[in-house]
Scaffold this active site. Structure first.
Site, PDB file in Angstrom:
ATOM      1  N   LYS A   1      39.471  12.641  34.045  1.00  0.00           N
ATOM      2  CA  LYS A   1      39.029  12.443  32.676  1.00  0.00           C
ATOM      3  C   LYS A   1      39.958  13.176  31.724  1.00  0.00           C
ATOM      4  O   LYS A   1      40.204  12.737  30.622  1.00  0.00           O
ATOM      5  CB  LYS A   1      37.618  13.004  32.503  1.00  0.00           C
ATOM      6  CG  LYS A   1      36.547  12.000  32.835  1.00  0.00           C
ATOM      7  CD  LYS A   1      35.198  12.595  32.551  1.00  0.00           C
ATOM      8  CE  LYS A   1      34.124  11.791  33.264  1.00  0.00           C
ATOM      9  NZ  LYS A   1      32.845  12.442  33.263  1.00  0.00           N
TER      10      LYS A   1
HETATM   11  N1  GLU Z   1      27.947  14.668  36.670  1.00  0.00           N
HETATM   12  C1  GLU Z   1      28.762  14.469  37.829  1.00  0.00           C
HETATM   13  C2  GLU Z   1      30.112  13.922  37.425  1.00  0.00           C
HETATM   14  O1  GLU Z   1      30.233  13.342  36.348  1.00  0.00           O
HETATM   15  C3  GLU Z   1      28.162  13.507  38.829  1.00  0.00           C
HETATM   16  C4  GLU Z   1      26.988  14.083  39.484  1.00  0.00           C
HETATM   17  C5  GLU Z   1      26.311  13.228  40.533  1.00  0.00           C
HETATM   18  O2  GLU Z   1      26.490  11.991  40.554  1.00  0.00           O
HETATM   19  O3  GLU Z   1      25.585  13.804  41.314  1.00  0.00           O
HETATM   20  O4  GLU Z   1      31.035  14.062  38.180  1.00  0.00           O
END
Ligand code: GLU
Length: 300
Positions: free
Chosen positions: A239
């Site tokens: 990102k």
């Molecule tokens: N928030 C996490 C991320 O964007 C993903 C968490 C999950 O899918 O358990 O990498």
């Protein structure tokens, strides 16, 4: 401690849980589409959760931009969007329960104290018997006391990593922020998530999460860890570099691209079809198994 039950007897509930730290890149969009298709193919629910606990990393406006991207693509979530930043009492309660069970402890170690081992993995257990210095304290989870049972990932096959070998994860940071490992377990349980579909970079975290599920007597969801999407040269998408942004082309073209990336082989006569028609085909023909022997997905 009560042994956790499996969640397989409930209607399928999937979720997409982005961190609003930037726009969705192709890898996170592929995760969104795969988790959506996996839930909808089984006539299940699909929830959307913003993992916005790490306030220093959250980018203002990113959550709304993610919602817009999903909306334009026709990914329709069930119920209201959940924001972890609005659920702090749930995480506080979970830490209190763990502490009452003797499974959480205050830790005074700083990053500098720990040297090479980072703040989540490989912690040598220095403060298990009590903090060695004055506060502020982080809270850590006694992963060694809740060994993870081996499990079968729907894509990666049998997984037998011992969470205690990974060390005691931080569940609340020294700055008071609740940690991802705890919040994700609390939320998946609270929201009735039965099936987690996400990138395979999170597979080691799953071991801590299953350990926490046991500790909290939470159901253990099924897991499918997707091959990671790589840059054409083979590097992981990130990102922070905003690489291979998801938005190129019309919504139908984007979906076609993601379906192809996910090895779903949409039929050529659907090229140029309207978005709803493409979704109908994709939901009806979803095959998670098409990704089973795939090591990584190339974004070219
Ligand atoms: N928030 C996490 C991320 O964007 C993903 C968490 C999950 O899918 O358990 O990498």
């Amino acid at each position: 401690m009560v042994i956790a039950t499996t969640a397989t007897d409930k209607p399928r509930t999937g979720r997409f849980a982005p961190s609003p730290t930037g726009a969705l890149h192709l890898g996170s969009l592929a995760t969104a589409v795969a988790s959506y298709l996996d839930a909808r193919h089984a006539s299940g629910r699909w929830l959307l959760r913003m993992e916005d606990l790490d306030t220093a990393r959250v980018v203002p406006g990113a959550a709304d931009e993610i919602l817009r991207t999903l909306d334009v693509l026709g990914l329709a979530w069930d119920g209201p969007v959940t924001y972890q930043s609005q659920r702090l009492p749930l995480y506080q309660d979970a830490i209190a329960s763990l502490a009452a069970l003797g499974l959480a402890y205050a830790c005074s170690c700083t990053r500098r104290d720990l040297g090479a081992s980072d703040d989540a993995g490989g912690y040598p257990g220095t403060c298990r018997a009590g903090p060695t210095k004055s506060g502020p304290f982080a809270m850590r989870f006694r992963a060694d006391l809740c060994p993870v049972r081996p499990f079968v990932d729907r894509l990666q096959g049998p997984v037998d990593i011992d969470a205690s070998a990974l060390g005691d994860p931080i569940i609340r940071r020294r700055d008071g922020l609740h940690a991802y490992q705890l919040a994700v377990v609390v939320d998946d349980a609270d929201q009735g998530v039965t099936d987690v579909v996400r990138g395979s970079d999170l597979l080691p975290s799953t071991c801590w999460q299953r350990s926490l599920q046991r500790a909290l007597s939470a159901p253990e969801p099924e897991y499918a860890h997707l091959p990671l999407v790589c840059e054409p040269g083979g590097a992981k998408l990130s990102k922070s570099t905003r690489s291979v942004r998801a938005e190129a082309g019309t919504a139908a073209e984007q979906l076609w691209r993601v379906l192809t990336l996910l090895r779903q082989s949409p039929p050529p006569d659907l090229a140029g079809a309207p978005l709803p028609e493409l979704w109908d085909w994709a939901i009806g023909h979803w095959r998670l198994g098409a990704l089973r022997t795939v090591a990584s997905l190339s974004a070219d």
